[in-house]
Design an enzyme around this catalytic site. Structure first.
Site, PDB file in Angstrom:
ATOM      1  CG  HIS A   2      15.940 -11.142 -36.443  1.00 35.76           C
ATOM      2  ND1 HIS A   2      16.876 -12.153 -36.464  1.00 35.76           N
ATOM      3  CD2 HIS A   2      15.094 -11.438 -35.423  1.00 35.76           C
ATOM      4  CE1 HIS A   2      16.594 -13.018 -35.496  1.00 35.76           C
ATOM      5  NE2 HIS A   2      15.532 -12.601 -34.844  1.00 35.76           N
ATOM      6  CG  ASP A  36       9.264 -22.606 -26.496  1.00 32.29           C
ATOM      7  OD1 ASP A  36       8.320 -23.406 -26.360  1.00 32.29           O
ATOM      8  OD2 ASP A  36       9.192 -21.532 -27.122  1.00 32.29           O
ATOM      9  CG  LEU A  37      15.309 -22.920 -30.603  1.00 35.49           C
ATOM     10  CD1 LEU A  37      14.585 -21.806 -31.344  1.00 35.49           C
ATOM     11  CD2 LEU A  37      16.789 -22.588 -30.495  1.00 35.49           C
ATOM     12  CB  ALA A  38      14.620 -28.442 -28.502  1.00 32.13           C
ATOM     13  CE  LYS A  94      12.227 -15.123 -40.768  1.00 36.15           C
ATOM     14  NZ  LYS A  94      10.928 -15.639 -40.383  1.00 36.15           N
ATOM     15  CG  ASP A  96      19.859 -12.910 -37.663  1.00 33.85           C
ATOM     16  OD1 ASP A  96      18.730 -13.194 -38.094  1.00 33.85           O
ATOM     17  OD2 ASP A  96      20.157 -11.780 -37.253  1.00 33.85           O
ATOM     18  CG  HIS A  97      15.107 -17.148 -37.027  1.00 37.64           C
ATOM     19  ND1 HIS A  97      15.123 -16.291 -35.966  1.00 37.64           N
ATOM     20  CD2 HIS A  97      13.878 -17.039 -37.569  1.00 37.64           C
ATOM     21  CE1 HIS A  97      13.944 -15.688 -35.884  1.00 37.64           C
ATOM     22  NE2 HIS A  97      13.172 -16.123 -36.838  1.00 37.64           N
ATOM     23  NE  ARG A 157      17.070 -26.946 -16.326  1.00 37.80           N
ATOM     24  CZ  ARG A 157      16.483 -25.771 -16.281  1.00 37.80           C
ATOM     25  NH1 ARG A 157      16.816 -24.928 -15.341  1.00 37.80           N
ATOM     26  NH2 ARG A 157      15.568 -25.399 -17.137  1.00 37.80           N
ATOM     27  CE  LYS A 163       8.161 -10.084 -28.985  1.00 33.24           C
ATOM     28  NZ  LYS A 163       8.269 -11.050 -30.079  1.00 33.24           N
ATOM     29  N   GLY A 214      19.750 -28.173 -24.248  1.00 36.86           N
ATOM     30  CA  GLY A 214      18.426 -27.527 -24.249  1.00 36.86           C
ATOM     31  C   GLY A 214      17.407 -28.325 -25.044  1.00 36.86           C
TER      32      GLY A 214
END
Ligand code: BG6
Length: 502
Positions: free
Chosen positions: A245, A19-21, A187, A182-183, A49, A346, A15
């Site tokens: 989270h 987007d995450l990268a 933190k 779990d980011h 890909r 959100k 990947g």
């Protein structure tokens, strides 16, 4: 700061064009590199890909750093990018993994890396299984060094699917080789919770149901679903934020001191909290304790905000929740009777993550005869500002016993002057070091689903379930989220910037 403390390894990133990268992984690797945390011979093999020239890939990484890195993209960049390779790989094609193996072995020889391999799956969860199976079948795991797997959430979409996925991954990787991200656990201030609690003699004696009235945990976002409609519409806030989270933050606040500051001892204590959380057995219990909301359209200062169902790739009749508030009870000796109120959503007015501990009222004598003295608050600010604030009552100068709330502040950025590392920097660094303290163990994931699944079931399958409450985009969730606390005689304390705690 210790430099290059872990052994050299090849990081294989699935990947790498996603987007995450772009937003998190390359900026995190660049920071680790700049801070001297990566071995001098580290190598990243990015997989995607598409066919892409080395030059195009490099430009992509460069622009992601320019946009998201906390370090400048200066002459160190050339050196950094020389460690990063790109290869096209189709996830379902076995021969592509043969080629990958060739590349991995050849960079290991070239850079003298002792066959340590970290596989990072920054891809859709339905691809986890084919990837791990191919890694095994095509011989990528027959290495003489260590092997580790980092996977992103969501880990399943309910308990049965998570169990199935876990079983499949376990056929290839052992539990201690799996690093579930779990980011929030990466933190700075979430990790600081333990230090605040266990390194200060005046908090721990008060950290229980005798002195604490309730604990409020909020993670609010201003963004809507952006380009993630496809993904988000199947999940909703409960699975996207609460299952992971929010519950992880509850465990950090509620856990007992661990027997040692070691990964397993800490995670054992977190698991006990998850086991003690009261599960909802009936739809009525869900209705009473959980509020779900969805943002509707709104206009703020001439700006038109779309409602959720008007967003791209969202079903126009979607019943997916973009907001959840819940009252969670931790039924153990320390916390019996103390509600943990959580809320996340959100398109709320501000981006903030905060935990507020509300202490019990003073007796109704002296300055609190009328019962209107404000309670003491301990505020742990996780985002945007990182800091701890203690709200106390003091005499208003020059008056005869008038009381005013004052705030004692510790603010990271101002006090320490450090721009603290991003969550992903810490977590990638920990995984390279083999420290799984801030990754979620399987029993944590499964218990979290056991808490969340009955809520989903009640919402999906019962006509008695309370409906989704609409809230105007840009406002602080539906009214019912306020009533949830009002019915207990409590209120949500304002977040940083919403009003003054001080
Ligand atoms: C992610 C969710 O895990 O966390 C997103 O999938 C959410 O929907 C994000 O926006 C919030 O993270 P943070 O660090 O910005 O609070």
């Amino acid at each position: 700061m210790s430099r290059n403390k872990h052994e050299p390894a090849v990081i294989v990133m699935f990947g790498a064009t996603g987007d995450l990268a772009k937003r998190k992984l390359f900026p995190a690797l660049y920071s680790l590199y700049r801070d001297g945390q990566l071995a001098p011979n580290f190598v990243v093999i990015g997989l995607g890909r598409r066919e892409m020239s080395k030059n195009d890939f490099n430009e992509r990484v460069k622009s992601s750093l320019e946009e998201f890195s906390r370090h400048p993209v200066d002459n160190e960049w050339e050196q950094f990018i020389s460690h990063i390779h790109y290869q096209r790989l189709d996830i379902n094609t076995a021969s592509d993994y043969d080629e990958l193996l060739n590349t991995v072995e050849s960079v290991e020889r070239e850079y003298d890396i002792p066959q340590n391999r970290l596989f990072y799956l920054a891809i859709a969860p339905e691809l986890f299984e084919p990837v791990t199976v191919h890694l095994k079948n095509q011989g990528l795991l027959q290495n003489s060094g260590w092997k580790r797997l980092i996977i992103e959430k969501p880990f399943g979409h309910d308990l049965p699917s998570a169990e199935e996925l876990n079983e499949k991954i376990n056929q290839v990787f052992k539990e201690e080789e799996i690093y579930r991200i779990d980011h929030y656990l990466g933190k700075e201030m979430v990790q600081n919770i333990q230090v605040i609690r266990f390194a200060n003699s005046f908090f721990e004696p008060l950290w229980n149901n005798q002195y604490i009235s309730n604990i409020q945990l909020t993670s609010s976002e201003t963004v809507g679903v952006e380009t993630r409609g496809n993904y988000y519409d199947k999940l909703g806030a409960l699975r996207d934020m609460v299952q992971n989270h929010m519950l992880q933050m509850v465990t950090m606040m509620a856990m007992e001191p661990p027997s040692r500051l070691k990964a397993e001892a800490i995670r054992d204590e977190k698991v006990k909290v998850l086991r003690s959380i009261r599960r909802f057995n009936t739809v009525e219990e869900v209705n009473q304790h959980v509020v779900r909301g969805q943002y509707g359209p709104n206009e703020i200062e001439d700006k038109v905000l779309k409602g959720y169902t008007e967003e791209e790739n969202v079903d126009p009749n979607s019943q997916t929740e973009t907001f959840v508030a819940a009252k969670i009870m931790v039924d153990n000796f320390r916390w019996a009777g103390v509600p943990f109120y959580i809320r996340t959503g959100k398109r709320l007015p501000r981006k903030a993550t905060e935990i507020i501990v509300e202490f019990k009222q003073m007796p109704f004598v002296f300055f609190n005869k009328e019962g209107n003295l404000e309670p003491n608050l301990l505020v742990i600010r996780i985002y945007p500002e990182e800091g701890v604030h203690l709200k106390l009552n003091a005499k208003k100068p020059g008056t005869e016993g008038n009381i005013m709330p004052i705030s004692m502040d510790f603010c990271h950025e101002f006090t320490v002057g450090i721009n603290s590392p991003e969550a992903y920097e810490r977590l990638i660094n920990d995984a390279l070091e083999g420290d799984s303290t801030y990754f979620t163990r399987w029993d944590e994931v499964s218990l979290a689903w056991k808490i969340v699944d009955p809520i989903i079931d009640a919402w999906n399958s019962s006509e008695k379930a309370l409906p989704l409450h609409l809230y105007p985009a840009g406002e602080m969730g539906p009214q019912e989220a306020f009533q949830l606390l009002e019915q207990d005689g409590s209120k949500w304390w304002p977040l940083d910037g919403e009003d003054n705690h001080e």
